[in-house]
Motif scaffolding. Structure first.
Motif, mmCIF file in Angstrom:
data_model
loop_
_atom_site.group_PDB
_atom_site.id
_atom_site.type_symbol
_atom_site.label_atom_id
_atom_site.label_comp_id
_atom_site.label_asym_id
_atom_site.label_seq_id
_atom_site.Cartn_x
_atom_site.Cartn_y
_atom_site.Cartn_z
ATOM 1 N N SER A 38 7.478 4.552 7.939
ATOM 2 C CA SER A 38 7.447 5.452 9.094
ATOM 3 C C SER A 38 6.682 6.726 8.747
ATOM 4 C CB SER A 38 8.869 5.795 9.540
ATOM 5 O OG SER A 38 9.628 6.324 8.465
ATOM 6 N N ILE A 39 6.292 7.446 9.797
ATOM 7 C CA ILE A 39 5.610 8.725 9.623
ATOM 8 C C ILE A 39 6.616 9.741 9.071
ATOM 9 C CG2 ILE A 39 4.361 10.571 10.802
ATOM 10 C CD1 ILE A 39 2.829 7.967 10.753
ATOM 11 N N PRO A 40 6.260 10.475 8.014
ATOM 12 C CA PRO A 40 7.182 11.477 7.464
ATOM 13 C C PRO A 40 7.136 12.771 8.252
ATOM 14 C CG PRO A 40 5.157 11.490 6.200
ATOM 15 C CD PRO A 40 5.001 10.393 7.232
ATOM 16 N N VAL A 41 8.081 13.659 7.976
ATOM 17 C CA VAL A 41 8.081 14.987 8.579
ATOM 18 C C VAL A 41 7.554 15.991 7.570
ATOM 19 C CG1 VAL A 41 9.989 14.461 10.138
ATOM 20 C CG2 VAL A 41 10.472 15.430 7.889
ATOM 21 N N LEU A 42 7.023 17.090 8.089
ATOM 22 C CA LEU A 42 6.549 18.156 7.207
ATOM 23 C C LEU A 42 7.711 18.753 6.421
ATOM 24 C CD1 LEU A 42 4.078 20.018 9.599
ATOM 25 C CD2 LEU A 42 3.473 18.799 7.492
ATOM 26 N N GLY A 43 7.446 19.081 5.173
ATOM 27 C CA GLY A 43 8.456 19.709 4.334
ATOM 28 C C GLY A 43 9.438 18.762 3.710
ATOM 29 N N SER A 44 9.267 17.455 3.933
ATOM 30 C CA SER A 44 10.218 16.485 3.371
ATOM 31 C C SER A 44 9.838 16.134 1.939
ATOM 32 C CB SER A 44 10.221 15.204 4.214
ATOM 33 O OG SER A 44 8.936 14.633 4.294
ATOM 34 N N ILE A 97 0.815 -1.217 0.000
ATOM 35 C CA ILE A 97 0.000 0.000 0.000
ATOM 36 C C ILE A 97 0.849 1.267 0.000
ATOM 37 C CG2 ILE A 97 -1.843 -1.237 1.189
ATOM 38 C CD1 ILE A 97 -1.214 0.372 3.697
ATOM 39 N N GLY A 98 2.156 1.128 -0.062
ATOM 40 C CA GLY A 98 3.017 2.297 -0.145
ATOM 41 C C GLY A 98 4.308 2.105 0.627
ATOM 42 N N VAL A 99 5.384 2.730 0.147
ATOM 43 C CA VAL A 99 6.702 2.571 0.755
ATOM 44 C C VAL A 99 7.440 3.904 0.754
ATOM 45 C CG1 VAL A 99 8.959 1.446 0.550
ATOM 46 C CG2 VAL A 99 6.891 0.149 0.045
ATOM 47 N N ASN A 100 8.152 4.167 1.843
ATOM 48 C CA ASN A 100 9.085 5.288 1.905
ATOM 49 C C ASN A 100 10.375 4.907 1.198
ATOM 50 O OD1 ASN A 100 7.952 7.458 3.338
ATOM 51 N ND2 ASN A 100 8.239 6.419 5.294
ATOM 52 N N HIS A 101 10.609 5.429 0.025
ATOM 53 C CA HIS A 101 11.902 5.236 -0.632
ATOM 54 C C HIS A 101 12.842 6.399 -0.315
ATOM 55 C CE1 HIS A 101 10.728 1.694 -2.881
ATOM 56 N NE2 HIS A 101 9.634 2.312 -3.290
ATOM 57 N N LYS A 102 12.282 7.608 -0.356
ATOM 58 C CA LYS A 102 13.087 8.804 -0.101
ATOM 59 C C LYS A 102 12.695 9.493 1.196
ATOM 60 C CE LYS A 102 13.774 9.653 -5.055
ATOM 61 N NZ LYS A 102 13.585 10.627 -6.174
ATOM 62 N N GLY A 103 11.685 8.962 1.866
ATOM 63 C CA GLY A 103 11.264 9.545 3.131
ATOM 64 C C GLY A 103 10.494 10.834 2.995
ATOM 65 N N THR A 104 9.827 11.040 1.875
ATOM 66 C CA THR A 104 9.120 12.299 1.648
ATOM 67 C C THR A 104 7.706 12.250 2.209
ATOM 68 O OG1 THR A 104 8.227 11.616 -0.501
ATOM 69 C CG2 THR A 104 10.423 12.639 -0.477
ATOM 70 N N PHE A 105 7.150 13.428 2.422
ATOM 71 C CA PHE A 105 5.776 13.525 2.895
ATOM 72 C C PHE A 105 4.824 12.910 1.876
ATOM 73 C CE2 PHE A 105 1.691 15.737 2.913
ATOM 74 C CZ PHE A 105 1.291 15.555 4.228
ATOM 75 N N ALA A 106 5.067 13.154 0.596
ATOM 76 C CA ALA A 106 4.181 12.621 -0.446
ATOM 77 C C ALA A 106 4.145 11.104 -0.420
ATOM 78 C CB ALA A 106 4.637 13.119 -1.818
ATOM 79 N N GLU A 107 5.304 10.473 -0.215
ATOM 80 C CA GLU A 107 5.335 9.011 -0.121
ATOM 81 C C GLU A 107 4.598 8.529 1.121
ATOM 82 O OE1 GLU A 107 9.509 7.581 -2.208
ATOM 83 O OE2 GLU A 107 9.560 8.320 -0.149
ATOM 84 N N GLY A 108 4.857 9.197 2.245
ATOM 85 C CA GLY A 108 4.250 8.780 3.492
ATOM 86 C C GLY A 108 2.749 8.939 3.518
ATOM 87 N N LYS A 109 2.253 9.924 2.803
ATOM 88 C CA LYS A 109 0.816 10.176 2.772
ATOM 89 C C LYS A 109 0.056 9.027 2.116
ATOM 90 C CE LYS A 109 -2.518 13.738 1.379
ATOM 91 N NZ LYS A 109 -2.667 15.066 0.722
#
Length: 562
Positions: free
Chosen positions: A556-562, A512-524
């Motif tokens: 993991s939960i992303p950070v804002l602005g990532s 259902i989704g993976v953090n590859h670069k750790g961005t907010f868009a990926e995490g959302k």
């Protein structure tokens, strides 16, 4: 963020995350760190031969760094650090790798080091040393992460495991109906400790005794007391977490936002949870269980259809789970579907039979179907142990698993009888994956979706777990069986929650989704499925407590602005 006076401060200098040393020690330590980093990030020409040296330098670096921060003897620190060269490395890695798809023979996902802290200062020092060297930490409790996220790296980035299995203290206060339980304890160890102190106390959590408390609680904690008492997170009254600055924070110290987040939002995005304090719940001296089989060539379709809505408002003391499995008919030898009705009732068998006769007579429950036992004994029955098995088996951490894949969904409208018939046909066509329908309703309808970070409350009839397990090693078998469960999941799209299609964090699913670069868009992408309307608040908490995103993994939960 308020900091309580009883916090353990391993390092007050959070600007550089290093312990003050004399000039010679500083020079030696910095030199070691630079050497370590040269092995972790080698030049392209030397990377193919650097694996062994990298692991060796990792061990040396962490040994000296942790010793300098804790002032423990080097021999004491060496006993908690396992490099790949250690004879204990592979057994330890595999002992808590509950999905055989991710065992140690997959060398590309092996950690550089396994750290097995025995104290909170150890945890603090490991975090500070990892942060100083920019080393990724994977945090493992019981190892039941379905996708192996707690002990593998999908992007093959260097990492170490911080394994909490030595932090396993459980202290039950029956008079106050509370328990202090460390994150490395198992559910079985918690249940056993409760039983030793009281025959009329229990705790709402999962049905597999080898599951680790740390991950289970932080992701929600779903079990067969759910309709009566809710989730594990609904009974956590305090916790201890080691943050990115090495501080050991209790509830007062971490603040209510972080305390909210680690109750359902997963702990590994925010720090290393080392303990919980929970309130225990009242259970009768005897509970009743039954396990009955029904088939689609009989009444199964009508029974499943009625079960969907029945469980919303029936007596909260009743929990009933359905297992839907394709099996081969012993007479015709053709595939069919078997539905297993498994129930637990907080009361006597007479009370349960009367309830079934009144509310669900079609199921045909008889006194002979029911067995009375203590609540502690019932935890073994749910894990498929024979009645009468000694409760000491709850202390056994051995888990004989297979290669597996799991997925999840939430159902908010009853699946019609014609659509259930289509589902039976699909299960027969695929031949392997099964479904677990877990009843909702009861008190879950009354708890607000934002009371904790776990959002899946009112409006859900039941939760689905998609399940397939196989015993053939190799990528071909993995691909074959994972494809089948994905097809079943796709087939169910029309019948489950939408916008977003909800999922349960503790049934980890990287599809259902993976953090590859750790961005907010990926995490959302995956975050809104796991956390629905609570995702945005989780991101704000993450950004406040770990703005550099040190604690990170594939979901993991992303950070804002990532």
């Amino acid at each position: 963020m308020n900091i309580s006076q009883n916090q353990t401060l391993i390092n007050n200098n959070t600007n550089n995350s290093m312990v003050m040393m004399n000039q010679n020690q500083s020079f030696s330590f910095i030199s070691l760190l630079l050497l370590f980093l040269s092995f972790i990030f080698p030049s392209s020409s030397s990377s193919s031969s650097s694996s062994s040296s990298s692991s060796s330098s990792t061990y040396t670096y962490f040994l000296q760094c942790i010793q300098s921060k804790t002032q423990d003897p080097t021999s004491s620190i060496s006993s908690i650090l396992l490099p790949p060269s250690s004879s204990a490395f592979v057994p330890t890695l595999d002992a808590y790798a509950r999905n055989l798809r991710f065992v140690s023979n997959i060398t590309s996902t092996q950690p550089l080091l396994i750290a097995t802290p025995t104290t909170k200062p150890h945890v603090s020092a490991i975090i500070l040393c990892a942060r100083a060297s920019n080393t990724m930490i994977k945090i493992r409790s019981g190892g039941h992460d379905y996708e192996g996220v707690s002990y593998t790296s999908y992007d093959h980035k260097p990492f170490i495991i911080l394994d909490t299995f030595n932090l396993k203290s459980v202290q039950v206060d029956a008079a106050k109906a509370t328990a202090y339980v460390e994150a490395g304890a198992t559910l079985g160890e918690l249940y056993y400790a409760i039983w030793k102190q009281s025959a009329t106390l229990g705790f709402p959590a999962g049905v597999c005794p080898t599951v680790g408390v740390g991950g289970h609680f932080s992701g929600g904690g779903y079990g067969n007391l759910l309709r009566k008492y809710g989730l594990s997170v609904d009974h956590i009254v305090d916790a201890e977490i080691v943050d990115v600055n090495g501080r050991v924070l209790d509830r007062k110290g971490m603040g209510e936002d972080l305390f909210w987040a680690i109750r359902g939002g997963g702990g590994a995005s925010f720090g290393v949870i080392v303990s919980y304090t929970v309130t225990l719940v009242s259970v009768p001296e005897k509970v009743t269980v039954f396990n009955v089989l029904r088939f689609i060539n009989g009444s199964a379709t009508d029974l499943v259809y009625k079960w969907q809505t029945l469980m919303q408002d029936i007596d909260h003391n009743l929990f009933m789970r359905l297992l839907l499995q394709p099996i081969r008919d012993t007479v015709t030898k053709n595939l069919t579907v078997r539905v297993t009705f498994i129930a637990e009732y907080l009361g006597s068998s007479d009370q349960l039979v009367a309830l079934m006769n009144s509310e669900f007579p079609e199921l045909g429950i008889q006194p002979s179907d029911c067995q009375e036992m203590s609540w502690a004994e019932s935890t073994l029955v749910w894990d498929n142990y024979d009645v009468g098995t000694p409760l000491e088996v709850l202390l056994n951490r051995t888990y004989n698993g297979g290669y597996l894949k799991r997925k999840s969904d939430y159902v908010q409208q009853p699946i019609s009888k014609p659509d259930l018939e289509l589902l039976w046909q699909k299960l027969i066509q695929l031949g392997k994956p099964g479904l677990v329908f877990n009843s909702y309703g009861g008190i879950m309808k009354e708890i607000p979706s934002d009371a904790t970070a776990f959002p899946h409350r009112a409006g859900n009839l039941f939760k689905i777990q998609y399940s397939t397990t196989w015993h053939q090693a190799g990528k071909a078998a993995d691909s074959q069986y994972i494809a089948l469960i994905r097809e079943l999941h796709s087939f169910m799209t029309a019948y489950v929650s939408k916008n977003p299609r909800g999922a349960y964090l503790n049934y980890r699913d990287l599809d259902i989704g993976v953090n590859h670069k750790g961005t907010f868009a990926e995490g959302k992408v995956f975050g809104q499925k796991y956390f629905i309307g609570n995702f945005d608040r989780l991101v704000k908490v993450k950004t406040a407590v770990d703005p550099q995103n040190f604690f990170r993994n594939e979901q993991s939960i992303p950070v804002l602005g990532s």
